[in-house]
Design a protein around this motif. Structure first.
Motif, mmCIF file in Angstrom:
data_model
loop_
_atom_site.group_PDB
_atom_site.id
_atom_site.type_symbol
_atom_site.label_atom_id
_atom_site.label_comp_id
_atom_site.label_asym_id
_atom_site.label_seq_id
_atom_site.Cartn_x
_atom_site.Cartn_y
_atom_site.Cartn_z
ATOM 1 N N VAL A 1 0.869 -1.171 0.000
ATOM 2 C CA VAL A 1 0.000 0.000 0.000
ATOM 3 C C VAL A 1 0.910 1.227 0.000
ATOM 4 N N GLN B 1 1.378 5.332 0.005
ATOM 5 C CA GLN B 1 0.714 6.560 0.457
ATOM 6 C C GLN B 1 0.272 7.399 -0.742
ATOM 7 N N PHE C 1 -5.061 5.387 2.388
ATOM 8 C CA PHE C 1 -3.877 4.660 2.851
ATOM 9 C C PHE C 1 -4.032 4.260 4.314
ATOM 10 N N CYS D 1 -4.413 0.333 5.528
ATOM 11 C CA CYS D 1 -3.340 -0.236 6.355
ATOM 12 C C CYS D 1 -3.871 -0.689 7.708
ATOM 13 N N THR E 1 4.036 -0.783 3.621
ATOM 14 C CA THR E 1 3.248 0.447 3.762
ATOM 15 C C THR E 1 4.241 1.596 3.602
#
Length: 162
Positions: free
Chosen positions: A90, A92, A98, A102, A126
């Motif tokens: 994922v 940003q 996001f 997450c 992430t």
């Protein structure tokens, strides 16, 4: 040492058990496939290097990181799995999407682990940008997929003992 100067996938300081006696599921997100494909390859290669047999590694592809939760749950309906490795990425963006994704994935995967009393490994990157993701999926910081595989082996071994 900061992660900007370190290969995070260095396991030379620990002894990792053999994966020979275990069955693993790998659930991988199709979103950000350049990154998740590299994570998958790293996880698969590390499991094989540690003695896992190809027939004991089940791989399923799900649309995105959010679906890692359902994919892990689906695999664990088969009680023969010793650990599940969930791989996603994922990146940003400009919205709160996001943060929501997450948070939901982290909580969802932990809930699946609790539901089945089996290790469900969080191998989800992430990151702030694509370059950070590439650096952690086989680039200068190693491969989070390899880390997830080592974690799965270690947790399967712990589960077997206790």
């Amino acid at each position: 040492m900061s992660s900007s100067h370190k290969n995070l996938s260095d396991f030379s300081h620990i002894q990792v058990a053999s994966a020979t006696d275990y069955k693993f599921g790998i659930v991988v997100s199709q979103w950000n496939s350049e990154v998740t494909g590299a994570l998958l390859q790293g996880a698969y290669d590390k499991l094989i290097a540690q003695g896992a047999e190809d027939k004991n590694i089940e791989i399923i592809h799900v649309p995105g990181s959010y679906e890692l939760i359902s994919g892990s749950d689906i695999l664990l309906r088969d009680s023969s799995f010793d650990a599940i490795i969930s791989l996603g990425c994922v990146i940003q963006g400009e919205t709160k999407h996001f943060d929501f994704i997450c948070d939901a994935v982290a909580h969802g995967l932990s809930n699946v682990a609790i539901k089945y009393n089996k290790p469900v490994i969080f191998g989800v990157l992430t990151t702030d940008n694509l370059q950070q993701a590439l650096d952690r999926s086989g680039g200068k910081h190693g491969n989070k997929g390899e880390e997830a595989a080592i974690t799965a082996i270690q947790m399967a071994e712990i589960s077997k003992k206790y």
